[in-house]
Design a protein around this motif. Structure first.
Motif, PDB file in Angstrom:
ATOM      1  N   ASP A 194      74.912  48.541  43.436  1.00 14.36           N
ATOM      2  CA  ASP A 194      75.033  50.090  43.486  1.00 14.36           C
ATOM      3  C   ASP A 194      76.593  50.482  43.905  1.00 14.36           C
ATOM      4  OD1 ASP A 194      74.948  52.726  43.580  1.00 14.36           O
ATOM      5  OD2 ASP A 194      73.787  52.609  45.581  1.00 14.36           O
ATOM      6  N   SER A 195      77.168  50.738  42.534  1.00  7.26           N
ATOM      7  CA  SER A 195      78.399  51.201  42.661  1.00  7.26           C
ATOM      8  C   SER A 195      78.993  52.201  43.674  1.00  7.26           C
ATOM      9  CB  SER A 195      79.302  51.543  41.373  1.00  7.26           C
ATOM     10  OG  SER A 195      78.326  52.796  40.847  1.00  7.26           O
ATOM     11  N   SER A 196      78.090  53.029  44.133  1.00  8.01           N
ATOM     12  CA  SER A 196      78.275  54.000  45.272  1.00  8.01           C
ATOM     13  C   SER A 196      78.451  53.255  46.645  1.00  8.01           C
ATOM     14  CB  SER A 196      77.081  54.911  45.338  1.00  8.01           C
ATOM     15  OG  SER A 196      76.113  54.657  45.777  1.00  8.01           O
ATOM     16  N   SER A 197      77.849  52.242  46.694  1.00 14.33           N
ATOM     17  CA  SER A 197      77.905  51.402  47.989  1.00 14.33           C
ATOM     18  C   SER A 197      79.294  50.811  48.185  1.00 14.33           C
ATOM     19  CB  SER A 197      76.742  50.306  47.999  1.00 14.33           C
ATOM     20  OG  SER A 197      75.655  50.986  48.062  1.00 14.33           O
ATOM     21  N   ILE A 198      79.701  50.403  46.911  1.00 14.70           N
ATOM     22  CA  ILE A 198      81.242  49.690  46.944  1.00 14.70           C
ATOM     23  C   ILE A 198      82.254  50.818  47.301  1.00 14.70           C
ATOM     24  CG2 ILE A 198      82.865  48.863  45.300  1.00 14.70           C
ATOM     25  CD1 ILE A 198      80.268  47.457  43.780  1.00 14.70           C
ATOM     26  N   ASN A 199      82.191  51.815  46.578  1.00 11.23           N
ATOM     27  CA  ASN A 199      83.072  52.997  46.866  1.00 11.23           C
ATOM     28  C   ASN A 199      83.059  53.448  48.275  1.00 11.23           C
ATOM     29  OD1 ASN A 199      83.957  53.279  44.166  1.00 11.23           O
ATOM     30  ND2 ASN A 199      82.196  54.742  43.822  1.00 11.23           N
ATOM     31  N   LYS A 200      81.934  53.519  48.806  1.00  9.46           N
ATOM     32  CA  LYS A 200      81.460  53.913  50.379  1.00  9.46           C
ATOM     33  C   LYS A 200      82.447  52.672  51.264  1.00  9.46           C
ATOM     34  CE  LYS A 200      78.054  54.875  53.713  1.00  9.46           C
ATOM     35  NZ  LYS A 200      78.055  53.858  54.772  1.00  9.46           N
ATOM     36  N   LEU A 201      82.222  51.466  50.672  1.00  4.35           N
ATOM     37  CA  LEU A 201      82.744  50.335  51.661  1.00  4.35           C
ATOM     38  C   LEU A 201      84.251  50.444  51.544  1.00  4.35           C
ATOM     39  CD1 LEU A 201      82.129  47.630  53.244  1.00  4.35           C
ATOM     40  CD2 LEU A 201      82.487  46.694  51.007  1.00  4.35           C
ATOM     41  N   ILE A 202      84.915  50.857  50.211  1.00  4.41           N
ATOM     42  CA  ILE A 202      86.351  50.776  50.354  1.00  4.41           C
ATOM     43  C   ILE A 202      86.968  52.180  51.190  1.00  4.41           C
ATOM     44  CG2 ILE A 202      88.336  51.214  48.738  1.00  4.41           C
ATOM     45  CD1 ILE A 202      86.808  49.795  46.504  1.00  4.41           C
ATOM     46  N   TYR A 203      86.170  53.356  51.044  1.00  4.77           N
ATOM     47  CA  TYR A 203      86.624  54.315  51.774  1.00  4.77           C
ATOM     48  C   TYR A 203      86.493  53.881  53.583  1.00  4.77           C
ATOM     49  CZ  TYR A 203      87.066  57.774  48.339  1.00  4.77           C
ATOM     50  OH  TYR A 203      87.705  58.517  46.870  1.00  4.77           O
TER      51      TYR A 203
ATOM     52  N   LEU B  73      95.247  39.459  53.753  1.00  7.08           N
ATOM     53  CA  LEU B  73      94.197  38.795  53.947  1.00  7.08           C
ATOM     54  C   LEU B  73      92.982  39.722  53.928  1.00  7.08           C
ATOM     55  CD1 LEU B  73      95.305  36.145  56.457  1.00  7.08           C
ATOM     56  CD2 LEU B  73      94.603  35.887  53.944  1.00  7.08           C
ATOM     57  N   PHE B  74      93.250  40.887  54.731  1.00  2.00           N
ATOM     58  CA  PHE B  74      92.213  41.963  54.889  1.00  2.00           C
ATOM     59  C   PHE B  74      91.810  42.681  53.310  1.00  2.00           C
ATOM     60  CE2 PHE B  74      90.663  46.593  55.390  1.00  2.00           C
ATOM     61  CZ  PHE B  74      89.827  46.229  56.304  1.00  2.00           C
ATOM     62  N   LEU B  75      92.652  42.693  52.571  1.00  2.00           N
ATOM     63  CA  LEU B  75      92.240  43.205  51.165  1.00  2.00           C
ATOM     64  C   LEU B  75      91.469  42.177  50.605  1.00  2.00           C
ATOM     65  CD1 LEU B  75      92.773  45.287  48.862  1.00  2.00           C
ATOM     66  CD2 LEU B  75      94.747  43.937  48.110  1.00  2.00           C
ATOM     67  N   GLY B  76      91.885  40.956  50.568  1.00  2.00           N
ATOM     68  CA  GLY B  76      91.185  39.930  50.000  1.00  2.00           C
ATOM     69  C   GLY B  76      89.657  39.685  50.470  1.00  2.00           C
ATOM     70  N   SER B  77      89.603  39.820  51.683  1.00  2.00           N
ATOM     71  CA  SER B  77      88.146  39.948  52.220  1.00  2.00           C
ATOM     72  C   SER B  77      87.241  41.113  51.886  1.00  2.00           C
ATOM     73  CB  SER B  77      88.210  39.907  53.755  1.00  2.00           C
ATOM     74  OG  SER B  77      88.839  38.765  54.337  1.00  2.00           O
ATOM     75  N   LEU B  78      87.834  42.229  51.608  1.00  2.00           N
ATOM     76  CA  LEU B  78      87.235  43.327  50.998  1.00  2.00           C
ATOM     77  C   LEU B  78      86.852  43.364  49.825  1.00  2.00           C
ATOM     78  CD1 LEU B  78      86.360  46.534  51.665  1.00  2.00           C
ATOM     79  CD2 LEU B  78      88.928  47.204  50.730  1.00  2.00           C
ATOM     80  N   ILE B  79      87.770  42.891  48.739  1.00  2.00           N
ATOM     81  CA  ILE B  79      87.433  42.714  47.639  1.00  2.00           C
ATOM     82  C   ILE B  79      86.053  41.688  47.415  1.00  2.00           C
ATOM     83  CG2 ILE B  79      87.979  41.835  45.271  1.00  2.00           C
ATOM     84  CD1 ILE B  79      89.248  44.753  46.088  1.00  2.00           C
ATOM     85  N   HIS B  80      86.176  40.753  48.356  1.00  2.00           N
ATOM     86  CA  HIS B  80      85.106  39.623  48.293  1.00  2.00           C
ATOM     87  C   HIS B  80      83.738  40.386  48.691  1.00  2.00           C
ATOM     88  CE1 HIS B  80      87.847  36.196  47.859  1.00  2.00           C
ATOM     89  NE2 HIS B  80      86.647  35.471  48.023  1.00  2.00           N
ATOM     90  N   ASN B  81      83.815  41.287  49.652  1.00  2.01           N
ATOM     91  CA  ASN B  81      82.583  42.185  50.045  1.00  2.01           C
ATOM     92  C   ASN B  81      82.285  42.940  49.046  1.00  2.01           C
ATOM     93  OD1 ASN B  81      82.607  40.773  52.538  1.00  2.01           O
ATOM     94  ND2 ASN B  81      83.926  42.394  53.670  1.00  2.01           N
ATOM     95  N   CYS B  82      83.106  43.536  48.200  1.00  3.24           N
ATOM     96  CA  CYS B  82      82.888  44.496  47.093  1.00  3.24           C
ATOM     97  C   CYS B  82      82.216  43.604  45.982  1.00  3.24           C
ATOM     98  CB  CYS B  82      83.833  45.298  46.574  1.00  3.24           C
ATOM     99  SG  CYS B  82      84.822  46.584  47.710  1.00  3.24           S
ATOM    100  N   LEU B  83      82.820  42.557  45.430  1.00  2.00           N
ATOM    101  CA  LEU B  83      82.155  41.666  44.612  1.00  2.00           C
ATOM    102  C   LEU B  83      80.502  41.208  45.017  1.00  2.00           C
ATOM    103  CD1 LEU B  83      85.246  39.624  43.750  1.00  2.00           C
ATOM    104  CD2 LEU B  83      84.199  41.364  42.167  1.00  2.00           C
ATOM    105  N   GLU B  84      80.498  41.048  46.201  1.00  2.00           N
ATOM    106  CA  GLU B  84      79.153  40.543  46.628  1.00  2.00           C
ATOM    107  C   GLU B  84      78.302  41.506  46.194  1.00  2.00           C
ATOM    108  OE1 GLU B  84      76.319  39.769  50.644  1.00  2.00           O
ATOM    109  OE2 GLU B  84      78.652  40.070  50.895  1.00  2.00           O
ATOM    110  N   LEU B  85      78.541  42.630  46.631  1.00  2.00           N
ATOM    111  CA  LEU B  85      77.544  44.048  46.294  1.00  2.00           C
ATOM    112  C   LEU B  85      77.420  44.199  44.906  1.00  2.00           C
ATOM    113  CD1 LEU B  85      79.102  46.837  48.754  1.00  2.00           C
ATOM    114  CD2 LEU B  85      76.927  45.553  49.009  1.00  2.00           C
TER     115      LEU B  85
END
Length: 334
Positions: A57-66, A38-50
């Protein structure tokens, strides 16, 4: 009197098990340990929102994952999901570098009255709240965009999408909230790869395999070498190769009819009446058929199995206000 808030998640929880609904939305209980899937699914949702935001900004997505996996160097599960999230988003951004639709809004929150389909009057007890992943315009029509992560994208998965109560509910709500016609939904699906990082062999495992090969060899020799653990770089390369395949993604456009919306309105009203009935009786029954579904046992299974033992509650659960994903947060009645 302030109305009670009903969300899709709350309605789904009640339909699945009244006791689980009571634990989450009346007792405010959540497990101390998060479900990794569920955590992974929520993270991908947040990345797709960005990514779909007009100022992506792809750098924001990478930062979020890290930042989502701070213990990846010491915890195997965090490391695994960190690799997977990076590959999923890297592949997605390359696969959908251009879009045919115009993004109107992302993470659009709504609050609308719940209507009695028999009288067209508003419920005095409930109002409907929620958040859609996206609202887009395609060919001069408005669509809700719904992000999904799936273990496997199959024909069966696609075929059952028209039965999705959530998206019919959201289409009805956004149509009311924005006062625009919603033509349908664009399902945006990413498959989760199951490939794992190779752990290699221990010295003992290698020696056992080597001796076995020697016994089978006509020469009594073998050139076998010990299989070493796969490096992070090699594993990431393999994952990215997987996500270069178009089959890891699916886009399905589903058009909704007036009958779909009317049926959803009726079902939503019936759910509110069932909740009120359970509330009046103070009876929140268990549905044992829901104890093991989807990703494993229900999050409240340990508590139910222990007959609500307070020690289990205190050791395995904490309190979190319901609907914490919405701006209403702890201001809701339940």
């Amino acid at each position: 009197m302030k109305k009670q808030i009903l969300t899709f998640s709350a309605a789904k929880k009640f339909q699945s098990c009244h006791k689980a609904y009571f634990n989450r939305y009346r007792q405010n209980l959540v497990p101390l340990e998060q479900n990794d899937t569920l955590f992974l699914g929520s993270l991908i949702h947040n990345c797709l929102e960005l990514w779909h935001h007009p100022e992506n900004d792809s750098s924001s997505i990478n930062k979020l994952i890290y930042e989502a996996y701070p213990l990846r160097e010491s915890e195997e599960r965090q490391k695994r999901d960190w690799h997977l999230a990076r590959a999923m988003m890297s592949g997605y951004m390359q696969h959908y570098i251009r879009e045919d639709f115009e993004v109107i809004d992302t993470e659009l929150e709504f609050c609308v009255p719940i209507i009695n389909p028999a009288t067209d009057r508003q419920s005095k007890s409930f109002e409907l709240m929620g958040k859609v992943d996206g609202l887009v315009r395609l060919n001069n029509q408005y669509f809700i965009m719904e992000h999904k992560t799936a273990a496997l994208i199959t024909g069966d998965y696609i075929e059952k999408l028209p039965m999705d109560f959530q998206i019919n509910l959201y289409a009805m709500a956004i149509s009311q909230f924005k006062k625009i016609p919603i033509a349908g939904v664009i399902y945006n699906v990413i498959q989760k790869s199951k490939i794992k990082q190779k752990t290699g062999e221990t010295e003992a495992e290698f020696e056992f395999r080597r001796q076995d090969l020697i016994q089978k060899s006509k020469t009594g020799k073998t050139s076998a070498k010990r299989q070493l653990p796969e490096s992070d770089e090699s594993y990431q390369d393999r994952l990215e190769s997987v996500y270069s395949d178009a089959g890891m993604y699916a886009r399905e456009i589903l058009y909704l009819s007036k009958a779909d919306i009317e049926r959803t309105q009726i079902e939503l009203w019936e759910i509110t009446q069932e909740i009120l009935g359970a509330q009046r009786r103070g009876l929140w029954s268990q549905n044992t058929d829901s104890c093991f579904r989807y990703y494993g046992p229900c999050m409240y299974f340990p508590l139910c199995r222990a007959h609500d033992n307070p020690n289990v509650r205190d050791n395995l659960y904490t309190e979190l206000p319901p609907h914490s994903e919405l701006s209403v947060g702890s201001d809701s009645l339940f």
